[in-house]
Structure formats: structure tokens, C-alpha cells
Design a protein around this motif. Structure first.
Motif, short mmCIF file in Angstrom:
data_model
loop_
_atom_site.label_atom_id
_atom_site.label_comp_id
_atom_site.label_asym_id
_atom_site.label_seq_id
_atom_site.Cartn_x
_atom_site.Cartn_y
_atom_site.Cartn_z
N SER A 1 -0.54 3.68 7.12
CA SER A 1 0.70 3.06 6.66
C SER A 1 1.62 4.07 6.01
O SER A 1 2.82 4.13 6.29
CB SER A 1 0.38 1.92 5.68
OG SER A 1 1.56 1.27 5.25
N ASN A 2 1.06 4.92 5.16
CA ASN A 2 1.88 5.91 4.45
C ASN A 2 2.35 7.03 5.37
O ASN A 2 3.50 7.48 5.27
CB ASN A 2 1.09 6.49 3.28
CG ASN A 2 1.15 5.63 2.04
OD1 ASN A 2 2.10 5.70 1.26
ND2 ASN A 2 0.15 4.79 1.87
N PHE B 1 5.51 9.39 0.01
CA PHE B 1 4.55 9.01 1.05
C PHE B 1 3.55 10.13 1.31
O PHE B 1 2.35 9.86 1.51
CB PHE B 1 5.28 8.66 2.34
CG PHE B 1 6.22 7.49 2.22
CD1 PHE B 1 5.84 6.35 1.53
CD2 PHE B 1 7.50 7.52 2.78
CE1 PHE B 1 6.70 5.26 1.41
CE2 PHE B 1 8.36 6.45 2.66
CZ PHE B 1 7.96 5.32 1.97
N GLN C 1 -4.59 2.29 5.01
CA GLN C 1 -3.62 2.68 3.98
C GLN C 1 -3.01 4.05 4.29
O GLN C 1 -1.81 4.25 4.15
CB GLN C 1 -4.29 2.71 2.61
CG GLN C 1 -3.34 3.05 1.47
CD GLN C 1 -4.05 3.07 0.13
OE1 GLN C 1 -5.27 2.96 0.04
NE2 GLN C 1 -3.28 3.19 -0.94
N ARG C 2 -3.83 4.98 4.72
CA ARG C 2 -3.32 6.30 5.09
C ARG C 2 -2.37 6.20 6.29
O ARG C 2 -1.32 6.85 6.32
CB ARG C 2 -4.49 7.24 5.43
CG ARG C 2 -5.40 7.55 4.27
CD ARG C 2 -6.63 8.29 4.75
NE ARG C 2 -7.72 8.20 3.78
CZ ARG C 2 -9.00 8.09 4.10
NH1 ARG C 2 -9.37 8.07 5.38
NH2 ARG C 2 -9.91 8.01 3.16
N ASP D 1 0.81 -1.22 0.00
CA ASP D 1 0.00 0.00 0.00
C ASP D 1 0.85 1.27 0.00
O ASP D 1 0.31 2.37 -0.15
CB ASP D 1 -0.94 0.01 1.20
CG ASP D 1 -2.23 -0.75 0.93
OD1 ASP D 1 -2.44 -1.15 -0.23
OD2 ASP D 1 -3.01 -0.96 1.88
N LEU D 2 2.15 1.13 0.17
CA LEU D 2 3.05 2.28 0.07
C LEU D 2 3.33 2.62 -1.39
O LEU D 2 3.82 3.72 -1.68
CB LEU D 2 4.37 2.00 0.79
CG LEU D 2 4.30 1.78 2.30
CD1 LEU D 2 5.68 1.48 2.87
CD2 LEU D 2 3.69 2.99 3.01
N ASN E 1 0.96 10.10 -1.39
CA ASN E 1 0.00 9.02 -1.19
C ASN E 1 -1.08 9.39 -0.18
O ASN E 1 -2.26 9.06 -0.35
CB ASN E 1 0.72 7.75 -0.71
CG ASN E 1 1.53 7.09 -1.80
OD1 ASN E 1 1.38 7.41 -2.98
ND2 ASN E 1 2.41 6.18 -1.41
#
Length: 338
Positions: free
Chosen positions: A84-85, A130, A81-82, A36-37, A133
Motif C-alpha cells: 500500500s505504501n 511513504f 501494508q508495504r 495503513d498509510l 513507512n
């Protein structure tokens, strides 16, 4: 009796939230955390970078637990996902700021401009990747708040005011930095959640962030002393003012619990959210108790001695003491349910 039952009840619910959220985080990181990055092919992460990223990601899972407990539902895939980034951005920017600050004598020029800073200081371009993203999937209702918090955290880190070679800061200035850095960081991650943010909740998370930062600084006294980073906790312990540190910590705890309880009409959820914070507060009290016993025994705290100053929560005696703190009712009744 009723107060004690409520206390235990919310602690059990808090434990369930922590186990559930961290379990989800472990599965997510194992299956999708890196994919997901959307990393550019020429810039893979080495083993050490992946290890640090994992540490940061699990650290932010604690924040996710707080946010989810207060709103009453877990994160969806977009929110994970957010997280993670933004965790990756925080991880890489911390290293970037440390390395670049030594070369850059004019960090004030980067004020409110993390994008330009990243473009100049990060040769691999990962920090901007990042950030891009996160921006692409950020809920529009939080866009302005996100930018504001991002700039606040960036300005504190880029300027390096807490470095020992920088200007000498007063106790109040160090306290303000602790609150601003921690509060803005927590609000930054809160902006990744889809649900709206009220003024009351914003105030609660800002205070919670200051408390979390203070807890981290209390535990990291030896590390900050070695790295030349001046924190409120380190300054007070160096000056032999442990009592003042304990008092300031308790005041922050009291203010934070009160703000969380006032952040929502769902008293059931606020009680559980306070209980989650209470886990961190309890282990921090173990650390402060260790400092108190050490100071009484040696007359002063040996800040240079890692063996004495670093409190290892993997040791069973410390875990048992933390458990006692967790179930001990405070005079301010921190796990109150209206």
C-alpha cells in the motif's frame, strides 16, 4: 492432448490466484488501505488522488499474485501494508517527476538521491512519508536490494531520458531502458515480501518486469505519443517496424517463461506463475493484432488518432479474442510443466 490439459489446468489455477488475490486486495483497500498509510493530518488526499492511488494499488496486486503463486502462499498483513505504501509512493512520485522535470534542468544532480529530490520537489512531504513507512517494516534481508532497485527506478524517471526534448536514443538504448525500468520496478515490489530471493528468482522477475513494461508501452502508444514520451514500442511503430516489435515481444515472452520455469524446483508453482503472466501476454497480442490489421487497412498507423490506436479491452470482441489467445498453445509451449 496432455500438453493441452496441462495448459488449461494451469490457467484455471492462475485464474483462482488472480481472483483470490484481487479479492483480498479489494477488501484490504476498502478497510485498511488508506489508514495503513498513516497520513499526516495536514496532508489529506483529495478525491482524484485517492482514485489514482486505488488504480496503482490494484495494478501492483497483479505483481503480488505472481509472487504469491510462486512461493505458494498469499500475503500477510505486513506485506499488504508495504504494498500500500509503495504503491502510494509510486503514484505520487510519477506525478512529482513529471511536474518537477519541467522546472529542473540539472536532474543528473539527483543521481541515487531520491530522498533529497523528494525533500526539494515535494512540498507536502508525502513521498518521503511513504518511503519512511516502507523502510520501517522492510525485511532486513531485502534492504540492500530494495535500495539498489529504488535508485535504478528513480534515476531513470528523474533524468527523463525518454522525453522527446532529450537526446535521441537508439533502439537498443530504448530497449535497455524498458528492461531496466520494468525489471527494477518489479524487483522493488518483490523486496516487500518476507521470503528470501534466490539469484534464479531475481533473474526471472527482472525479465518479467521488462515484459510487463513492454506490454504497458505497447498499449500506451497513443498516450506516450501525446505526452512526448519516447518508448521502444512507439519508436518502432512510428518507423513502421511492427514486425520487429512483434519479434522483440515474442523473444521477451520466451525468455521470461523460461526464466520463471527455472526459478524454482516447484514446477507445479512455476507452471501456474507462467500462466498468470500469460494472461497479460494474451491481451497484449490482441493489441498487436489490432495494430497489424490497422496498418494493413490504412497503410500506416495513425498515432495521433485515439479512436483508432487505443485498444479497449472492455469491448467484448477484444475480450473474446483475448480468450482465444489465452487458450491457444504456443509453439514454444509457454505453460510447460516439467
Amino acid at each position: 492432448m496432455l500438453k493441452g490439459i496441462r495448459h488449461v489446468y494451469h490457467l484455471l489455477l492462475a485464474t483462482s490466484w488472480l481472483v483470490f488475490t484481487f479479492g483480498q486486495a479489494m477488501l484490504y483497500f476498502r478497510k485498511k488501505g488508506l489508514s495503513d498509510l498513516s497520513l499526516p493530518h495536514p496532508a489529506p488526499l483529495n478525491h482524484q488522488e485517492k482514485k489514482r492511488l486505488k488504480h496503482y494499488f490494484y495494478g501492483t496486486a497483479f505483481l503480488a499474485t505472481l509472487f504469491c503463486a510462486l512461493r505458494g502462499r498469499s500475503r500477510n498483513n505486513h506485506e499488504r501494508q508495504r504494498f500500500s505504501n509503495l504503491s502510494a509512493l509510486a503514484c505520487f512520485f510519477d506525478d512529482l517527476a513529471d511536474d518537477w522535470r519541467a522546472q529542473d534542468d540539472a536532474s543528473i544532480l539527483w543521481h541515487n538521491n531520491p530522498e533529497q529530490y523528494g525533500a526539494v520537489a515535494d512540498e507536502r512531504g508525502l513521498s518521503l512519508h511513504f518511503l519512511k513507512n516502507v523502510h520501517e517494516t522492510l525485511p532486513p534481508i531485502h534492504a540492500n536490494q530494495f535500495e539498489n532497485c529504488l535508485h535504478r527506478v528513480f534515476n531513470i524517471e528523474a533524468q527523463g531520458r525518454q522525453q522527446t526534448h532529450a537526446q535521441v536514443l537508439s533502439i537498443q538504448e530504448l530497449s535497455d531502458i524498458t528492461q531496466e525500468k520494468g525489471g527494477s520496478s518489479v524487483l522493488l515490489f518483490r523486496c516487500l515480501m518476507d521470503n528470501a530471493l534466490s539469484d534464479q528468482e531475481r533473474a526471472a522477475w527482472h525479465l518479467t518486469g521488462g515484459l510487463i513494461q513492454l506490454c504497458d508501452d505497447i498499449f500506451d502508444v497513443w498516450f506516450d505519443h501525446q505526452a512526448g514520451v519516447e518508448t521502444l514500442a512507439l519508436r518502432l511503430l512510428r518507423n513502421g517496424e511492427l514486425t520487429l516489435l512483434e519479434s522483440m515481444f515474442q523473444t521477451q515472452v520466451s525468455m521470461t517463461y523460461k526464466a520463471i520455469r527455472a526459478s524454482s524446483d516447484h514446477h507445479f508453482r512455476t507452471g501456474t506463475t507462467v500462466a498468470i503472466v500469460h494472461f497479460l501476454v494474451s491481451i497484449t497480442r490482441v493489441c498487436l493484432s489490432h495494430y497489424r490489421r490497422t496498418q494493413k487497412k490504412l497503410g500506416q498507423l495513425p498515432l495521433h488518432n485515439r479512436h483508432v490506436m487505443v485498444v479497449d479491452m472492455e469491448r467484448w470482441p477484444n475480450r473474446i479474442e483475448a480468450g482465444r489467445e489465452l487458450f491457444r498453445l504456443s509453439p514454444i509451449d509457454p505453460i510447460k510443466s516439467d
